[in-house]
Design a protein around this motif. Structure first.
Motif, PDB file in Angstrom:
ATOM      1  N   GLU A  34       4.705 -32.619  -7.772  1.00 16.85           N
ATOM      2  CA  GLU A  34       3.848 -32.198  -6.653  1.00 16.85           C
ATOM      3  C   GLU A  34       4.878 -30.475  -7.782  1.00 16.85           C
ATOM      4  N   LEU A  35       3.774 -29.737  -7.636  1.00 14.17           N
ATOM      5  CA  LEU A  35       4.379 -28.399  -7.896  1.00 14.17           C
ATOM      6  C   LEU A  35       3.683 -27.484  -7.436  1.00 14.17           C
ATOM      7  N   CYS A  36       5.176 -27.005  -6.465  1.00  8.26           N
ATOM      8  CA  CYS A  36       4.640 -25.640  -6.030  1.00  8.26           C
ATOM      9  C   CYS A  36       4.997 -24.634  -6.487  1.00  8.26           C
ATOM     10  N   VAL A  37       3.387 -23.707  -6.453  1.00  6.43           N
ATOM     11  CA  VAL A  37       3.748 -22.480  -6.765  1.00  6.43           C
ATOM     12  C   VAL A  37       3.545 -21.393  -6.117  1.00  6.43           C
ATOM     13  N   ILE A  38       5.257 -20.127  -6.372  1.00  4.38           N
ATOM     14  CA  ILE A  38       4.635 -19.170  -5.131  1.00  4.38           C
ATOM     15  C   ILE A  38       4.577 -17.698  -5.858  1.00  4.38           C
ATOM     16  N   HIS A  39       4.357 -17.113  -4.906  1.00 11.80           N
ATOM     17  CA  HIS A  39       4.164 -15.474  -5.649  1.00 11.80           C
ATOM     18  C   HIS A  39       4.795 -14.492  -4.107  1.00 11.80           C
ATOM     19  N   VAL A  40       5.654 -14.128  -3.551  1.00 13.02           N
ATOM     20  CA  VAL A  40       5.879 -12.651  -2.713  1.00 13.02           C
ATOM     21  C   VAL A  40       4.952 -11.824  -2.693  1.00 13.02           C
ATOM     22  N   VAL A  41       4.466 -11.068  -2.225  1.00  9.23           N
ATOM     23  CA  VAL A  41       3.763  -9.792  -1.666  1.00  9.23           C
ATOM     24  C   VAL A  41       5.035  -9.106  -1.270  1.00  9.23           C
ATOM     25  N   GLU A  42       5.319  -8.675  -1.870  1.00  9.77           N
ATOM     26  CA  GLU A  42       6.808  -7.044  -1.263  1.00  9.77           C
ATOM     27  C   GLU A  42       5.948  -6.613   0.691  1.00  9.77           C
ATOM     28  N   SER A  43       7.134  -7.104   1.092  1.00 13.51           N
ATOM     29  CA  SER A  43       6.254  -6.060   2.988  1.00 13.51           C
ATOM     30  C   SER A  43       6.707  -5.269   2.979  1.00 13.51           C
ATOM     31  N   MET A  44       5.629  -4.222   3.513  1.00 14.25           N
ATOM     32  CA  MET A  44       5.533  -2.706   3.651  1.00 14.25           C
ATOM     33  C   MET A  44       5.648  -2.195   4.388  1.00 14.25           C
ATOM     34  N   GLU A  45       6.871  -0.909   4.408  1.00 17.59           N
ATOM     35  CA  GLU A  45       6.827  -0.150   5.688  1.00 17.59           C
ATOM     36  C   GLU A  45       6.096   0.407   5.847  1.00 17.59           C
ATOM     37  N   ASN A  46       6.011   1.719   6.865  1.00 19.94           N
ATOM     38  CA  ASN A  46       4.672   2.263   6.791  1.00 19.94           C
ATOM     39  C   ASN A  46       4.194   3.355   6.211  1.00 19.94           C
ATOM     40  N   PRO A  47       3.212   3.053   5.384  1.00 17.88           N
ATOM     41  CA  PRO A  47       2.589   3.781   4.121  1.00 17.88           C
ATOM     42  C   PRO A  47       2.349   5.207   4.667  1.00 17.88           C
ATOM     43  N   GLY A  48       1.899   5.037   6.050  1.00 19.60           N
ATOM     44  CA  GLY A  48       1.835   6.673   6.226  1.00 19.60           C
ATOM     45  C   GLY A  48      -0.697   6.724   5.527  1.00 19.60           C
ATOM     46  N   ILE A  56      -3.273  -3.928   5.248  1.00 21.29           N
ATOM     47  CA  ILE A  56      -2.777  -3.749   3.998  1.00 21.29           C
ATOM     48  C   ILE A  56      -1.862  -5.518   3.510  1.00 21.29           C
ATOM     49  N   GLU A  57      -1.174  -5.857   4.398  1.00 18.20           N
ATOM     50  CA  GLU A  57      -0.700  -7.272   3.896  1.00 18.20           C
ATOM     51  C   GLU A  57      -1.372  -8.310   3.244  1.00 18.20           C
ATOM     52  N   VAL A  58      -2.413  -8.743   4.442  1.00 16.54           N
ATOM     53  CA  VAL A  58      -3.475  -8.752   4.375  1.00 16.54           C
ATOM     54  C   VAL A  58      -4.573  -8.879   3.459  1.00 16.54           C
ATOM     55  N   SER A  59      -5.462  -7.850   3.152  1.00 15.26           N
ATOM     56  CA  SER A  59      -5.422  -7.511   1.897  1.00 15.26           C
ATOM     57  C   SER A  59      -4.808  -7.823   0.982  1.00 15.26           C
ATOM     58  N   MET A  60      -3.349  -7.530   1.004  1.00 16.18           N
ATOM     59  CA  MET A  60      -2.600  -8.221   0.082  1.00 16.18           C
ATOM     60  C   MET A  60      -2.467  -9.693  -0.412  1.00 16.18           C
ATOM     61  N   ARG A  61      -2.161 -10.072   0.583  1.00 10.75           N
ATOM     62  CA  ARG A  61      -2.323 -11.427   0.538  1.00 10.75           C
ATOM     63  C   ARG A  61      -3.583 -12.029  -0.216  1.00 10.75           C
ATOM     64  N   ILE A  62      -4.692 -12.389   0.485  1.00  8.66           N
ATOM     65  CA  ILE A  62      -5.455 -12.398  -0.160  1.00  8.66           C
ATOM     66  C   ILE A  62      -5.548 -12.283  -2.019  1.00  8.66           C
ATOM     67  N   GLU A  63      -5.839 -11.247  -2.473  1.00 11.11           N
ATOM     68  CA  GLU A  63      -6.007 -10.426  -3.108  1.00 11.11           C
ATOM     69  C   GLU A  63      -5.056 -11.865  -4.417  1.00 11.11           C
ATOM     70  N   ALA A  64      -3.012 -11.240  -3.773  1.00  8.65           N
ATOM     71  CA  ALA A  64      -2.593 -12.727  -4.245  1.00  8.65           C
ATOM     72  C   ALA A  64      -3.529 -14.061  -4.494  1.00  8.65           C
ATOM     73  N   LEU A  65      -3.352 -15.015  -3.180  1.00 10.84           N
ATOM     74  CA  LEU A  65      -4.026 -15.849  -3.672  1.00 10.84           C
ATOM     75  C   LEU A  65      -4.435 -15.815  -4.787  1.00 10.84           C
ATOM     76  N   ARG A  66      -6.459 -15.271  -5.069  1.00 14.68           N
ATOM     77  CA  ARG A  66      -7.121 -15.162  -5.673  1.00 14.68           C
ATOM     78  C   ARG A  66      -6.588 -15.257  -6.800  1.00 14.68           C
ATOM     79  N   ARG A  67      -5.260 -14.019  -6.782  1.00 17.92           N
ATOM     80  CA  ARG A  67      -4.549 -14.202  -8.563  1.00 17.92           C
ATOM     81  C   ARG A  67      -4.252 -15.967  -8.551  1.00 17.92           C
ATOM     82  N   LEU A  68      -3.418 -15.591  -7.789  1.00 19.03           N
ATOM     83  CA  LEU A  68      -2.638 -17.196  -8.175  1.00 19.03           C
ATOM     84  C   LEU A  68      -3.654 -18.452  -8.791  1.00 19.03           C
ATOM     85  N   HIS A  69      -4.347 -19.494  -7.534  1.00 19.41           N
ATOM     86  CA  HIS A  69      -5.420 -19.674  -8.515  1.00 19.41           C
ATOM     87  C   HIS A  69      -5.984 -19.713  -9.122  1.00 19.41           C
TER      88      HIS A  69
END
Length: 157
Positions: A34-48, A56-69
């Motif tokens: 089995e091959l697990c492929v991981i992409h890590v979205v760096e957590s953000m401090e309060n960007p103001g 923002i992190e949820v949006s980045m996670r969704i985009e990363a999952l799309r790109r990963l697929h």
């Protein structure tokens, strides 16, 4: 260690990480692992910004999952079992934690990635010492064998 049943490969969507992904795919195919492929979205401090950090992190996670697929489809179409993982946090910490959590037999990582490109382009030793390398930090943290894939010379800028 052998035979391998589960392999984890990280990608930051850079060309060097795709080379590592190809090698991880070949190992997985050879062993029927089995091959697990991981992409890590760096957590953000309060960007103001207007949106919350969580939004923002949820949006980045969704985009990363799309790109990963998309990457899995482009580079690993002939591999039997591929499991995409998106994590949020420090890349080295999350890659090492995922390797332990997934109980992988081997981890595959490129020696250079997007931060490596910045290091090569800037040539700043201070940046290298201050920030370090994700691959180097993963090697310090992971509790499983690691295959590091060097940056191919034709990809050096």
């Amino acid at each position: 260690m052998l035979p391998l049943h589960k392999i984890l490969c990280s990608t930051d969507f850079s060309e060097p990480s795709f080379v590592a992904l190809k090698i991880a795919g070949e190992w997985a195919k050879h062993f029927g692992a089995e091959l697990c492929v991981i992409h890590v979205v760096e957590s953000m401090e309060n960007p103001g910004l207007i949106l919350s950090t969580e939004e923002i992190e949820v949006s980045m996670r969704i985009e990363a999952l799309r790109r990963l697929h998309e990457v899995v489809g482009d580079h690993l179409a002939d591999i039997g079992s591929v499991h995409p993982i998106v994590a949020i946090g420090s890349p080295a910490d999350e890659i090492a934690a995922s390797a332990e959590r997934e109980n992988v037999d081997m981890l595959v990582i490129a020696t250079h990635g997007l931060s490596g490109w910045r290091y090569i382009a800037s040539g700043s030793l201070v940046d290298r010492i201050w920030f370090g390398s994700v691959a180097t930090n993963v090697m310090r943290l992971a509790h499983c064998p690691i295959l590091t894939v060097r940056l191919p010379s034709n990809l050096i800028v």
